[in-house]
Design a protein around this motif. Structure first.
Motif, mmCIF file in Angstrom:
data_model
loop_
_atom_site.group_PDB
_atom_site.id
_atom_site.type_symbol
_atom_site.label_atom_id
_atom_site.label_comp_id
_atom_site.label_asym_id
_atom_site.label_seq_id
_atom_site.Cartn_x
_atom_site.Cartn_y
_atom_site.Cartn_z
ATOM 1 N N UNK A 31 0.857 -1.313 0.224
ATOM 2 C CA UNK A 31 0.002 0.003 -0.048
ATOM 3 C C UNK A 31 0.804 1.255 0.174
ATOM 4 N N UNK A 32 2.084 1.217 -0.020
ATOM 5 C CA UNK A 32 2.915 2.300 0.292
ATOM 6 C C UNK A 32 3.293 2.979 -1.236
ATOM 7 N N UNK A 33 3.086 4.178 -1.628
ATOM 8 C CA UNK A 33 3.487 4.523 -2.840
ATOM 9 C C UNK A 33 4.785 4.861 -2.720
ATOM 10 N N UNK A 34 5.257 5.170 -4.042
ATOM 11 C CA UNK A 34 6.934 5.729 -4.595
ATOM 12 C C UNK A 34 6.998 6.989 -3.721
ATOM 13 N N UNK A 35 6.102 7.707 -3.442
ATOM 14 C CA UNK A 35 6.268 9.258 -2.508
ATOM 15 C C UNK A 35 6.424 8.654 -1.128
ATOM 16 N N UNK A 36 6.255 7.466 -0.559
ATOM 17 C CA UNK A 36 6.181 7.134 0.767
ATOM 18 C C UNK A 36 4.923 7.478 1.374
ATOM 19 N N UNK A 37 3.901 7.425 0.930
ATOM 20 C CA UNK A 37 2.409 7.363 1.619
ATOM 21 C C UNK A 37 1.830 6.099 1.732
ATOM 22 N N UNK A 38 1.276 5.979 2.902
ATOM 23 C CA UNK A 38 0.542 4.886 3.170
ATOM 24 C C UNK A 38 -1.001 4.694 3.047
ATOM 25 N N UNK A 39 -1.293 4.468 1.732
ATOM 26 C CA UNK A 39 -2.530 4.174 1.389
ATOM 27 C C UNK A 39 -3.429 3.303 1.995
ATOM 28 N N UNK A 40 -4.733 3.325 1.762
ATOM 29 C CA UNK A 40 -5.398 2.134 2.453
ATOM 30 C C UNK A 40 -6.898 2.361 2.409
ATOM 31 N N UNK A 41 -7.853 1.400 2.576
ATOM 32 C CA UNK A 41 -9.392 1.597 2.753
ATOM 33 C C UNK A 41 -9.315 1.856 4.314
ATOM 34 N N UNK A 42 -9.694 2.948 4.451
ATOM 35 C CA UNK A 42 -9.648 3.659 5.809
ATOM 36 C C UNK A 42 -10.872 3.240 6.748
ATOM 37 N N UNK A 43 -10.816 1.982 7.230
ATOM 38 C CA UNK A 43 -12.096 1.402 7.822
ATOM 39 C C UNK A 43 -11.946 1.460 9.155
ATOM 40 N N UNK A 44 -12.840 2.162 9.964
ATOM 41 C CA UNK A 44 -12.874 2.155 11.540
ATOM 42 C C UNK A 44 -13.663 0.915 12.063
ATOM 43 N N UNK A 45 -13.154 -0.148 12.256
ATOM 44 C CA UNK A 45 -13.807 -1.306 12.943
ATOM 45 C C UNK A 45 -14.155 -1.063 14.229
ATOM 46 N N UNK A 46 -14.029 -0.143 14.887
ATOM 47 C CA UNK A 46 -14.632 0.308 16.450
ATOM 48 C C UNK A 46 -15.805 1.021 16.075
ATOM 49 N N UNK A 47 -15.807 1.833 15.291
ATOM 50 C CA UNK A 47 -17.054 2.725 15.255
ATOM 51 C C UNK A 47 -17.898 2.521 14.089
ATOM 52 N N UNK A 48 -17.160 1.663 13.080
ATOM 53 C CA UNK A 48 -17.989 1.005 11.899
ATOM 54 C C UNK A 48 -18.218 2.209 10.897
ATOM 55 N N UNK A 92 9.237 8.034 6.013
ATOM 56 C CA UNK A 92 9.676 8.938 7.206
ATOM 57 C C UNK A 92 9.608 10.460 6.485
ATOM 58 N N UNK A 93 10.196 10.391 5.214
ATOM 59 C CA UNK A 93 9.974 11.795 4.777
ATOM 60 C C UNK A 93 8.843 12.204 4.466
ATOM 61 N N UNK A 94 7.912 11.303 3.762
ATOM 62 C CA UNK A 94 6.804 11.846 3.471
ATOM 63 C C UNK A 94 5.920 12.208 4.693
ATOM 64 N N UNK A 95 5.781 11.399 5.761
ATOM 65 C CA UNK A 95 5.147 12.001 7.013
ATOM 66 C C UNK A 95 5.716 13.052 7.451
ATOM 67 N N UNK A 96 7.027 13.520 7.404
ATOM 68 C CA UNK A 96 7.478 14.539 8.009
ATOM 69 C C UNK A 96 7.495 15.810 7.109
ATOM 70 N N UNK A 97 6.876 15.622 5.955
ATOM 71 C CA UNK A 97 6.577 16.854 5.002
ATOM 72 C C UNK A 97 5.277 17.027 4.858
ATOM 73 N N UNK A 98 4.413 16.329 5.372
ATOM 74 C CA UNK A 98 2.830 16.266 5.010
ATOM 75 C C UNK A 98 2.473 17.089 5.888
ATOM 76 N N UNK A 99 2.618 18.468 5.708
ATOM 77 C CA UNK A 99 2.041 19.492 6.636
ATOM 78 C C UNK A 99 1.058 20.349 6.201
ATOM 79 N N UNK A 100 -0.024 20.724 6.825
ATOM 80 C CA UNK A 100 -0.884 21.800 6.385
ATOM 81 C C UNK A 100 -0.113 23.031 6.683
#
Length: 492
Positions: A31-48, A92-100
């Motif tokens: 699920x990790x892209x070439x840029x380092x993003x962790x994609x996914x089907x973001x399913x919250x199986x506690x809140x459904x 690591x680079x992706x997460x550290x640069x993914x800022x608003x």
């Protein structure tokens, strides 16, 4: 035609006492892209919930997946590998640069997708992933990279002062405020910046006073109210999967400040989870959902509840166990490992939950699996061939099905569908795409599914009284796993 195979259930827990960590890491890496993003089907199986239920349809990066950075870093610290280092460094680079622009992280909406651009917990978990990564494998990065990551975390901490002025208070949520203190502890340790040193013990004492509640389910245990309003007027104690966000910083604070009360509280919180656990229809240990406490009464709810996502709480249990023998907690952790093993598919991911009887049971979220990987790498270690396992392709179609929903993935394609006549799940996506789509019935006037999202020869199933049957005649080698009491009977 190659017939699909069924991953038979173990005859007993002893057959598979622990899950396959390399297989889990391999699946997560797909699920990790070439840029380092962790994609996914973001399913919250506690809140459904998931982005489709909020009409967001986001399957891109989620900061809630950041604990994977700590897991992969610990694996690298044990067995350095150029392939693994490249993967981890990019993440690591992706997460550290993914800022608003405001200093909060981007992609913090998780199950509501990009509809949410603010929120303390997902900011805190984003920083935790970066800091745990530095803690385990910072020596594999250059000094400039380390400094940039620490500067990002500090900027994010400053940005999150909009939540309660940066300190726990009456308006906060327990697990979120604890997560922020954990960030402060790790940041202080790794940066040498003493800006938060005085705050940390004050914050922890406030959190204990505001949220901790002794006596559930018995006098040796402490739960934590989710909010102060829950304490005042009756409400829930935190769901079990959040307790690692409380226990891990308490244990770390005990090590830093030498205050025994922090370790005592951490141990009591762990005991609350362990003694509230239940056994499911497969006779495997499962987390309880939460307790509702009002006045002198406490009522437990077990299900629907996750399977994937136990990892952060077990990480906290593991930290407590490092501070001294505790047979009860050690046995609880071992039983949870057996649960993971039972519910792991051949592709590496786990069943998400039971009790929802919809997609929340079968569709795997990369974020919850990242939390599990953090614990499993730490607890089980890694073999010298770990990275070979991570980078060996899984060249089969994988299916996890229940009576009401089907998850299928093959290469970059994934889908969530209903068995024939059992619902209207028609979700299709790609692991390398930040959005997914819903296919509509041909008799509607909606646009057709984008061609690049179409799942080639998606498997189709029918649920009968005596089991689940495959209807299509697909020739792709397939592993089919079943969640629930109905057996898979093969092609009809």
């Amino acid at each position: 035609m190659t017939a699909p195979t069924y991953s038979d259930r173990p005859k007993s827990p002893e057959d598979r006492a622990v899950p396959d960590t390399a297989s889990l890491a391999r699946w997560l890496a797909t699920w990790v892209t070439g840029d380092g993003a962790i994609n996914g089907f973001h399913n919250h199986s506690v809140w459904g919930t998931n982005p489709a239920s909020f009409l967001d349809f986001t399957s891109g990066h989620a900061a809630f997946s950041a604990p994977a950075l700590g897991a992969l870093a610990q694996a690298l610290a044990r067995h350095e590998d150029e392939r693994g280092l490249k993967l981890w460094r990019t993440m690591m680079r992706y997460q550290s640069q993914a800022l608003q622009p405001d200093g909060q992280y981007r992609h913090i909406g998780f199950q509501v997708g990009e509809s949410a651009t603010s929120g303390l917990i997902h900011n805190a978990v984003g920083s935790l992933g970066l800091l745990l990564g530095l803690r385990h494998a910072g020596h594999l990065l250059g000094a400039g990279e380390r400094a940039d990551i620490l500067a990002t975390v500090r900027r994010n901490l400053d940005a999150c002062e909009i939540y309660g002025g940066g300190r726990p208070g009456e308006s906060g949520t327990c697990n979120q405020e604890y997560a922020r203190v954990w960030v402060k502890l790790l940041y202080t340790e790794l940066s040498g910046d003493a800006a938060f040193a005085k705050q940390i013990p004050e914050d922890l004492d406030s959190l204990i006073d505001l949220f901790h509640h002794r006596g559930v389910p018995d006098a040796d245990c402490t739960g934590a109210f989710r909010t102060t309003a829950d304490r005042r007027s009756g409400g829930i104690l935190e769901p079990a999967e959040y307790y690692g966000l409380m226990t891990a910083p308490l244990v770390l604070a005990y090590r830093v400040y030498g205050e025994e009360r922090y370790l005592t509280e951490a141990r009591r919180l762990c005991r609350h989870v362990a003694r509230s656990a239940w056994r499911d229809a497969e006779d495997h240990t499962r987390y309880h959902r939460y307790w509702y406490v009002t006045g002198g009464r406490a009522h437990r709810t077990d299900t629907p509840m996750l399977i994937a996502g136990m990892g952060l709480t077990l990480h906290g249990v593991q930290e407590v166990l490092r501070e001294g023998d505790d047979p009860e907690l050690a046995d609880f952790a071992a039983r949870c490992l057996s649960t993971y093993a039972r519910y792991q598919t051949p592709a590496g991911y786990f069943a998400s939950a039971t009790g929802w009887h919809n997609e929340a049971d079968v569709a795997p979220s990369t974020a919850w699996h990242a939390h599990d990987l953090l614990f499993l790498v730490d607890r089980l270690g890694t073999e010298p061939g770990f990275w070979d396992g991570v980078f060996t392709a899984y060249d089969r179609q994988s299916v996890l099905l229940s009576d009401r929903a089907v998850w299928a993935e093959d290469g970059v394609h994934w889908c969530v569908r209903s068995p024939l006549t059992a619902g209207d799940l028609h979700l299709y996506g790609r692991k390398d795409r930040a959005t997914f789509a819903r296919e509509f019935f041909a008799w509607t006037d909606r646009e057709e599914l984008p061609e690049d999202l179409r799942y080639p020869a998606a498997p189709t199933f029918f649920v009968a009284n005596d089991g689940v049957y495959r209807v299509d005649r697909g020739e792709r080698p397939t592993d089919v796993s079943v969640l629930g009491p109905l057996l898979y009977r093969g092609t009809i």
